[in-house]
Design a protein around this motif. Structure first.
Motif, PDB file in Angstrom:
ATOM      1  N   VAL A 136       0.867  -1.195   0.000  1.00  0.00           N
ATOM      2  CA  VAL A 136       0.000   0.000   0.000  1.00  0.00           C
ATOM      3  C   VAL A 136       0.895   1.233   0.000  1.00  0.00           C
ATOM      4  CG1 VAL A 136      -1.863   1.206   1.193  1.00  0.00           C
ATOM      5  CG2 VAL A 136      -1.674  -1.294   1.358  1.00  0.00           C
ATOM      6  N   ILE A 137       0.986   1.880  -1.131  1.00  0.00           N
ATOM      7  CA  ILE A 137       1.838   3.075  -1.233  1.00  0.00           C
ATOM      8  C   ILE A 137       1.056   4.282  -0.716  1.00  0.00           C
ATOM      9  CG2 ILE A 137       3.095   4.579  -2.852  1.00  0.00           C
ATOM     10  CD1 ILE A 137       4.329   1.716  -2.333  1.00  0.00           C
ATOM     11  N   ILE A 138       1.701   5.057   0.163  1.00  0.00           N
ATOM     12  CA  ILE A 138       0.995   6.218   0.730  1.00  0.00           C
ATOM     13  C   ILE A 138       1.698   7.542   0.410  1.00  0.00           C
ATOM     14  CG2 ILE A 138      -0.150   4.953   2.611  1.00  0.00           C
ATOM     15  CD1 ILE A 138       2.103   5.981   4.460  1.00  0.00           C
ATOM     16  N   LYS A 139       2.942   7.457  -0.081  1.00  0.00           N
ATOM     17  CA  LYS A 139       3.713   8.676  -0.319  1.00  0.00           C
ATOM     18  C   LYS A 139       4.644   8.475  -1.509  1.00  0.00           C
ATOM     19  CE  LYS A 139       5.033  10.389   3.850  1.00  0.00           C
ATOM     20  NZ  LYS A 139       6.023  10.537   4.939  1.00  0.00           N
ATOM     21  N   HIS A 148      11.044   8.108  -4.849  1.00  0.00           N
ATOM     22  CA  HIS A 148      10.927   7.149  -3.752  1.00  0.00           C
ATOM     23  C   HIS A 148       9.457   6.904  -3.446  1.00  0.00           C
ATOM     24  CE1 HIS A 148      15.207   7.390  -3.052  1.00  0.00           C
ATOM     25  NE2 HIS A 148      15.093   8.700  -3.172  1.00  0.00           N
ATOM     26  N   LEU A 149       9.118   5.618  -3.374  1.00  0.00           N
ATOM     27  CA  LEU A 149       7.740   5.248  -3.025  1.00  0.00           C
ATOM     28  C   LEU A 149       7.759   4.732  -1.603  1.00  0.00           C
ATOM     29  CD1 LEU A 149       8.013   3.621  -6.275  1.00  0.00           C
ATOM     30  CD2 LEU A 149       5.771   4.601  -5.886  1.00  0.00           C
ATOM     31  N   ILE A 150       6.899   5.291  -0.780  1.00  0.00           N
ATOM     32  CA  ILE A 150       6.891   4.876   0.633  1.00  0.00           C
ATOM     33  C   ILE A 150       5.590   4.144   0.919  1.00  0.00           C
ATOM     34  CG2 ILE A 150       6.932   5.736   3.039  1.00  0.00           C
ATOM     35  CD1 ILE A 150       8.627   7.960   0.835  1.00  0.00           C
ATOM     36  N   ASN A 151       5.723   2.939   1.491  1.00  0.00           N
ATOM     37  CA  ASN A 151       4.514   2.149   1.746  1.00  0.00           C
ATOM     38  C   ASN A 151       4.027   2.365   3.180  1.00  0.00           C
ATOM     39  OD1 ASN A 151       6.031   0.503   3.439  1.00  0.00           O
ATOM     40  ND2 ASN A 151       6.244  -1.157   1.939  1.00  0.00           N
ATOM     41  N   ARG A 152       2.935   1.686   3.500  1.00  0.00           N
ATOM     42  CA  ARG A 152       2.272   1.871   4.798  1.00  0.00           C
ATOM     43  C   ARG A 152       3.178   1.502   5.965  1.00  0.00           C
ATOM     44  NH1 ARG A 152      -3.466  -0.968   4.919  1.00  0.00           N
ATOM     45  NH2 ARG A 152      -2.056  -2.689   4.557  1.00  0.00           N
ATOM     46  N   LYS A 153       4.158   0.615   5.701  1.00  0.00           N
ATOM     47  CA  LYS A 153       5.073   0.227   6.797  1.00  0.00           C
ATOM     48  C   LYS A 153       6.268   1.162   6.855  1.00  0.00           C
ATOM     49  CE  LYS A 153       4.029  -4.608   5.956  1.00  0.00           C
ATOM     50  NZ  LYS A 153       4.546  -5.609   5.012  1.00  0.00           N
ATOM     51  N   ASN A 154       6.193   2.248   6.098  1.00  0.00           N
ATOM     52  CA  ASN A 154       7.258   3.252   6.037  1.00  0.00           C
ATOM     53  C   ASN A 154       8.532   2.745   5.360  1.00  0.00           C
ATOM     54  OD1 ASN A 154       7.579   5.943   6.407  1.00  0.00           O
ATOM     55  ND2 ASN A 154       8.715   5.726   8.342  1.00  0.00           N
ATOM     56  N   GLU A 155       8.409   1.688   4.578  1.00  0.00           N
ATOM     57  CA  GLU A 155       9.563   1.215   3.792  1.00  0.00           C
ATOM     58  C   GLU A 155       9.626   2.020   2.502  1.00  0.00           C
ATOM     59  OE1 GLU A 155       8.971  -3.446   5.191  1.00  0.00           O
ATOM     60  OE2 GLU A 155       8.007  -2.670   3.390  1.00  0.00           O
ATOM     61  N   SER A 156      10.826   2.265   2.028  1.00  0.00           N
ATOM     62  CA  SER A 156      10.980   3.088   0.832  1.00  0.00           C
ATOM     63  C   SER A 156      11.504   2.225  -0.321  1.00  0.00           C
ATOM     64  CB  SER A 156      11.959   4.218   1.160  1.00  0.00           C
ATOM     65  OG  SER A 156      12.231   4.932   0.000  1.00  0.00           O
ATOM     66  N   ILE A 157      10.904   2.408  -1.487  1.00  0.00           N
ATOM     67  CA  ILE A 157      11.331   1.674  -2.685  1.00  0.00           C
ATOM     68  C   ILE A 157      11.684   2.745  -3.720  1.00  0.00           C
ATOM     69  CG2 ILE A 157      10.604  -0.006  -4.446  1.00  0.00           C
ATOM     70  CD1 ILE A 157       8.229  -0.441  -2.125  1.00  0.00           C
ATOM     71  N   SER A 158      12.843   2.614  -4.318  1.00  0.00           N
ATOM     72  CA  SER A 158      13.217   3.695  -5.226  1.00  0.00           C
ATOM     73  C   SER A 158      13.091   3.271  -6.687  1.00  0.00           C
ATOM     74  CB  SER A 158      14.617   4.178  -4.845  1.00  0.00           C
ATOM     75  OG  SER A 158      15.479   4.022  -5.889  1.00  0.00           O
ATOM     76  N   ALA A 159      12.784   4.250  -7.537  1.00  0.00           N
ATOM     77  CA  ALA A 159      12.580   3.976  -8.964  1.00  0.00           C
ATOM     78  C   ALA A 159      13.079   5.158  -9.782  1.00  0.00           C
ATOM     79  CB  ALA A 159      11.090   3.763  -9.234  1.00  0.00           C
ATOM     80  N   ASP A 160      13.276   4.908 -11.067  1.00  0.00           N
ATOM     81  CA  ASP A 160      13.625   6.006 -11.976  1.00  0.00           C
ATOM     82  C   ASP A 160      12.377   6.581 -12.630  1.00  0.00           C
ATOM     83  OD1 ASP A 160      16.625   5.795 -11.943  1.00  0.00           O
ATOM     84  OD2 ASP A 160      16.076   3.742 -12.487  1.00  0.00           O
ATOM     85  N   LEU A 161      11.377   5.746 -12.758  1.00  0.00           N
ATOM     86  CA  LEU A 161      10.131   6.193 -13.392  1.00  0.00           C
ATOM     87  C   LEU A 161       8.955   5.468 -12.736  1.00  0.00           C
ATOM     88  CD1 LEU A 161       9.684   6.764 -17.148  1.00  0.00           C
ATOM     89  CD2 LEU A 161       7.948   5.500 -15.941  1.00  0.00           C
ATOM     90  N   VAL A 162       7.905   6.212 -12.414  1.00  0.00           N
ATOM     91  CA  VAL A 162       6.730   5.620 -11.762  1.00  0.00           C
ATOM     92  C   VAL A 162       5.490   5.889 -12.614  1.00  0.00           C
ATOM     93  CG1 VAL A 162       5.207   5.764  -9.736  1.00  0.00           C
ATOM     94  CG2 VAL A 162       7.686   5.832  -9.433  1.00  0.00           C
ATOM     95  N   ILE A 163       4.694   4.831 -12.799  1.00  0.00           N
ATOM     96  CA  ILE A 163       3.413   4.998 -13.508  1.00  0.00           C
ATOM     97  C   ILE A 163       2.306   4.581 -12.546  1.00  0.00           C
ATOM     98  CG2 ILE A 163       2.035   4.359 -15.521  1.00  0.00           C
ATOM     99  CD1 ILE A 163       4.738   3.244 -16.739  1.00  0.00           C
TER     100      ILE A 163
END
Ligand SMILES: Cc1cc2nc3c(=O)[nH]c(=O)nc-3n(C[C@H](O)[C@H](O)[C@H](O)COP(=O)(O)OP(=O)(O)OC[C@H]3O[C@@H](n4cnc5c(N)ncnc54)[C@H](O)[C@@H]3O)c2cc1C
Length: 369
Positions: A136-139, A148-163
Motif C-alpha cells: 500500500v503506497i501512501i507517499k 521514492h515510493l513509501i509504503n504503509r510500513k514506512n519502507e521506501s522503494i526507489s525507482a527512476d520512473l513511476v506509472i
C-alpha cells in the motif's frame, strides 16, 4: 545501466502496461495494495465452480482495442445470452410486465472462463515474480534523479520512473506527493469520477437454468425492487448456471444474509418457486473496497473528467505518469479505456525516450532502450 520502472496497481491497466513494455524488452515491477491481482476485475467461483463476475463483465464489438488485445492473447469471448421473456417492473404494487427481448444490433459479449482470464493471461506474460502484493503506497517523493515510493510500513522503494494506474481520485485522496502536484491538477483528480466505485454486484448460483426452460431470458429491469438490473450468467460451456446483476444502493444497509433473503424473495416473485433452490449467493459492495472507492467532495457525474488533458502529460520531468481507465480519452471507465490508456502511456514513454536518445542525451525518464 538498467533503469527501474515501477507501476502502481496490478489491475488491467497496470498489467497491460507491464505486458506492452515487456514486448519492447523493458522490465517493470508492479506494486499492488490488495492481496489479490485484478483490481476492478474479479471473477469468483461459485459452490459448483460457476464463474461469477463481481466486477467488469461485458464488452462490445465497438471496444476494438480490447477485442484486438483479447485476440492477441488468445482469449475467446461469447455472446451474452438474452433470448426470451424479460421482466420490467415500474411499481412494487403492480405485477411486473413481461416482454420479448428483440434481437440486439449491438450484442454484448463476455469473456470465456470469466474476465479474470484476461488478468491471469497477462500475469503469466508479465511473470508473477515482478508483482508484489500487499504494497500500500501512501507517499511518493522525488529526490534528485530518483522517485521514492513509501509504503504503509514506512519502507521506501526507489525507482527512476513511476506509472500510477490508481483511479485519479483515489490517488489524490490516499497518496501524498513531494513536491506536490499543481493544485489545478489535483482539483481535476479530485473531481474525476471512478467508474462503478459504489455499485453492488450480486450473483445467485443454480444447478439448472430453469428460466431458460420456461422461455425466460433471465433478465430483469426494475425501478422498484432491490434488483434494478439482472441477466443470465450461464458459462461459455453451458454447464454452470447463475443469474447476475446489480443491487439497489439501499441494499448496503442490510447484512449479507438479509440481502440474500431479499434477493431470493424478489427472484421468486419474478420466476416462481424454482428460484428458491439456489446453491450459492454472492455479492460485493464496491463502496467497501478501499483500493477502489474514495469519498467525493462534491457530486460527480458518471465519467466526469475521464480522459482530461492533465492525464496526458508526465510530471516531475517525466518521471511520474498517470494511467488507468479514467485517464483514457475514449471509453474512460471501461476495460477498453484501460487498454487504450496502457497503450497510450507506453507509446508516450517510448517516444520520449527515443527523442532523447536521438538527441544524444541520456534519457532522463530512465529508459535505456
Ligand atoms: C462492479 C463493476 C462492474 C463493471 N462492469 C464493467 C463492464 O461490464 N465492462 C467494462 O468494460 N468495465 C466494467 N467495469 C470497469 C472495469 O472494471 C475497469 O474499467 C477496469 O477494470 C479498470 O482497470 P484499471 O487497471 O484502470 O483500474 P483498477 O482495476 O481500479 O486498478 C487499480 C489498481 O491499483 C491498486 N491500488 C489502489 N491503491 C493503491 C495503492 N495505494 N498502492 C498500490 N496499489 C494500489 C488497486 O488495488 C487496483 O488493483 C466494472 C467495474 C466494476 C467495479
Amino acid at each position: 545501466m538498467n533503469k527501474k520502472i515501477i507501476i502502481l496497481g496490478a489491475g488491467l491497466t497496470g498489467l497491460s502496461i507491464a505486458y506492452l513494455l515487456k514486448k519492447n524488452g523493458i522490465r517493470t515491477q508492479i506494486l499492488e495494495a490488495r492481496n489479490r491481482i485484478g483490481g476492478r476485475i474479479e471473477t469468483i467461483k461459485g459452490n459448483q465452480d460457476t464463474p461469477i463476475e463481481m466486477g467488469a463483465t461485458w464488452l462490445g464489438e465497438k471496444h476494438k482495442t480490447l477485442v484486438n488485445f483479447l485476440n492477441e492473447l488468445g482469449i475467446e469471448k461469447f455472446k451474452q445470452y438474452n433470448h426470451g421473456i424479460a421482466f420490467f417492473e415500474t411499481m412494487s404494487f403492480a405485477p411486473p410486465q413481461e416482454f420479448l427481448i428483440p434481437e440486439s444490433t449491438e450484442p454484448s459479449f463476455r469473456i470465456k472462463g470469466g474476465s479474470s482470464q484476461l488478468i491471469e493471461k497477462l500475469v503469466s506474460e508479465v511473470v508473477l515474480e515482478n508483482i508484489t502484493l500487499n504494497q500500500v503506497i501512501i507517499k511518493i517523493e522525488k529526490q534528485d534523479d530518483h522517485v521514492h515510493l513509501i509504503n504503509r510500513k514506512n519502507e521506501s522503494i526507489s525507482a527512476d520512473l513511476v506509472i500510477s494506474t490508481l483511479p485519479p481520485k483515489l490517488f489524490a485522496k490516499t497518496i501524498s506527493c513531494t513536491p506536490s502536484l499543481p493544485q489545478g491538477v489535483l482539483n481535476i483528480f479530485n473531481t474525476t469520477q471512478t467508474w462503478m466505485e459504489n455499485s453492488i454486484k450480486f450473483g445467485v448460483e443454480y444447478s439448472t437454468p430453469f428460466w431458460k426452460k420456461n422461455g425466460q431470458a433471465g433478465s430483469v429491469f426494475s425501478q422498484s425492487s432491490i434488483i434494478p438490473e439482472m441477466y443470465d450468467h450461464t458459462n461459455f460451456e453451458e454447464n454452470k448456471f447463475a443469474l447476475k446483476g446489480f443491487l439497489n444502493g439501499s441494499a448496503s444497509q442490510y447484512s449479507k444474509q438479509e440481502r440474500e433473503e431479499k434477493v431470493i424473495a424478489t427472484l421468486v416473485k419474478f420466476f416462481g418457486k424454482e428460484a428458491e433452490n439456489h446453491i450459492g449467493y454472492f455479492d460485493n459492495n464496491w463502496e467497501n473496497e478501499r483500493f477502489t472507492f474514495s469519498p467525493s467532495d462534491t457530486f460527480l457525474f458518471g465519467h466526469q473528467n475521464n480522459g482530461h488533458h492533465v492525464y496526458q502529460n508526465g510530471y516531475w520531468e517525466n518521471q511520474l505518469w498517470f494511467a488507468g481507465t479514467e485517464t483514457s480519452m475514449n471509453y474512460g471507465g471501461y476495460m477498453e479505456g484501460a487498454i487504450q490508456s496502457a497503450q497510450n502511456t507506453v507509446h508516450r514513454i517510448l517516444q520520449l525516450s527515443q527523442v532523447k536518445s536521438s538527441q544524444g542525451l541520456t534519457p532522463k525518464s530512465g529508459l535505456d532502450l
